[in-house]
Write an enzyme that holds these catalytic residues in place. Structure first.
Site: not given
Ligand code: SF4
Length: 348
Positions: A41, A124, A142, A194, A201, A204, A210
């Site tokens: 991270e 975060y 993020d 995305c 899409c 997805c 969405c």
């Protein structure tokens, strides 16, 4: 249309399509060692997965546990970090490893609040480590999550100002169970489907839920506030050589690129500093310049070179043919490459 089904659909998609990453457990597997989650991270802040992988492998081979990293020589860690940028993170990395080892018996705290109290761990990272390493319910946001969430909700408040409201929306779809997998699923969806410019899409799993897709312009989200141009600063780096060696210094611990090996350089400011800060009087030759963008400003670093025998001050003579092993941060590695190209051109 409702977002209620988002977590379940996303987790089902993740079970089948998750990325395999060296710091990650697969869906349903025992969580990865918190040390590895934390290290990845911190490395991934502002850096891509592809760039981080070799660094992660090198760090974990050399320092397999947090206690090993805590005991490491600081200069060695800084050199191993060279090229990842944002060097304050490397200094915090060492400070954090030492805090975990000295104050927590080499075990990372398992709550967001406990993690946030450690050096270099912000909101975060604390949320990501708590969710991914310890299975805690945490809202992890993020850049990928921000993009996916802003599209699911067609969130039209400009960022960064709208972040608290967007966070509340992400909170509303974060499940109590598998929050770590959910966060990683959002990240994977954002990096593979995305994507910023051309979201796919049709592939997805969230397509029916969405709102941005319904608008026909999903790539218009997230809405970003207009950026101000970064201020331009000017500086000069000095390439001093003698006997196929170049003079390197260590930058002061505090400040930009603190603690890193570097070419000597003068002040960086709004005006051209010329030869201010030159460590020696010499017949300087122009070797060109390099442009580098930092978080808060852009720098044009002019490179000048000269031959100079003998001691220059506090520093070291480094063999030019092994300059790649000096652990120079990217800015100075590029300045060195500029000086070497100029030197080669002079010789031919
Ligand atoms: S449907 Fe399109 S815009 Fe919406 S989350 Fe999926 S890829 Fe992104």
């Amino acid at each position: 249309m409702s977002v209620d089904a988002v977590p379940e659909k996303l987790l089902t998609w993740y079970d089948a399509h998750h990325r395999r990453l060296p710091w990650r457990a697969g869906p349903g597997e025992a969580p990865t060692d918190p040390y590895r989650v934390w290290l990845s991270e911190i490395m991934l802040q502002q850096t891509t997965v592809a760039a981080v992988k070799p660094y992660f492998d090198r760090f974990t081979a050399r320092w397999p546990t947090v206690a090993d990293l805590a005991a490491a020589d600081e200069a060695e860690v800084m050199s191993a970090w060279a090229g990842l940028g944002y060097y304050a993170r490397a200094r915090n990395l060492i400070a954090c490893a030492r805090a975990v080892t000295d104050d927590h018996g080499a075990r990372f705290p398992d709550s967001e609040a406990g993690l946030r109290a450690l050096p270099g761990i912000g909101d975060y990272s604390a949320a990501a480590i708590a969710a991914i390493a310890f299975g805690r319910r945490a809202v992890v946001i993020d850049a990928n999550v921000e993009r996916v969430a802003s599209r699911i909700f067609a969130f039209d408040q400009p960022l960064p100002k709208g972040r608290p409201a967007l966070r509340a929306l992400v909170d509303s779809i974060t499940p109590d169970r598998r929050a770590g997998d959910f966060a990683q699923a959002m990240m994977d969806l954002g990096s593979s489907i995305c994507t910023p410019r051309a979201p796919q899409c049709l592939l997805c799993p969230l397509s029916p839920d969405c709102t941005a897709r319904m608008t026909g312009r999903p790539e218009a989200f997230p809405v970003k506030a207009a950026k101000r141009p970064k201020p331009q600063r000017l500086g000069t780096a000095f390439w001093i050589e003698h006997d196929d060696r170049v003079w390197l210094v260590r930058r002061p611990d505090k400040g930009m690129l603190g603690g890193m090996r570097a070419l000597p350089s003068g002040p960086w400011g709004d005006d051209d500093p010329g030869l201010a800060g030159a460590p020696v009087d010499a017949a300087w030759r122009e070797a060109g310049s390099v442009d580098h963008v930092f978080t808060h400003f852009a720098l044009k670093l002019r490179v000048v070179s000269a031959a100079h025998p003998g001691q220059v001050g506090v520093g070291e003579w480094w063999p030019i043919d092994t300059i790649a092993d000096a652990g120079l941060p990217t800015l100075f590695a590029r300045a060195a490459a500029r000086a070497i190209a100029d030197r080669d051109a002079q010789e031919h």
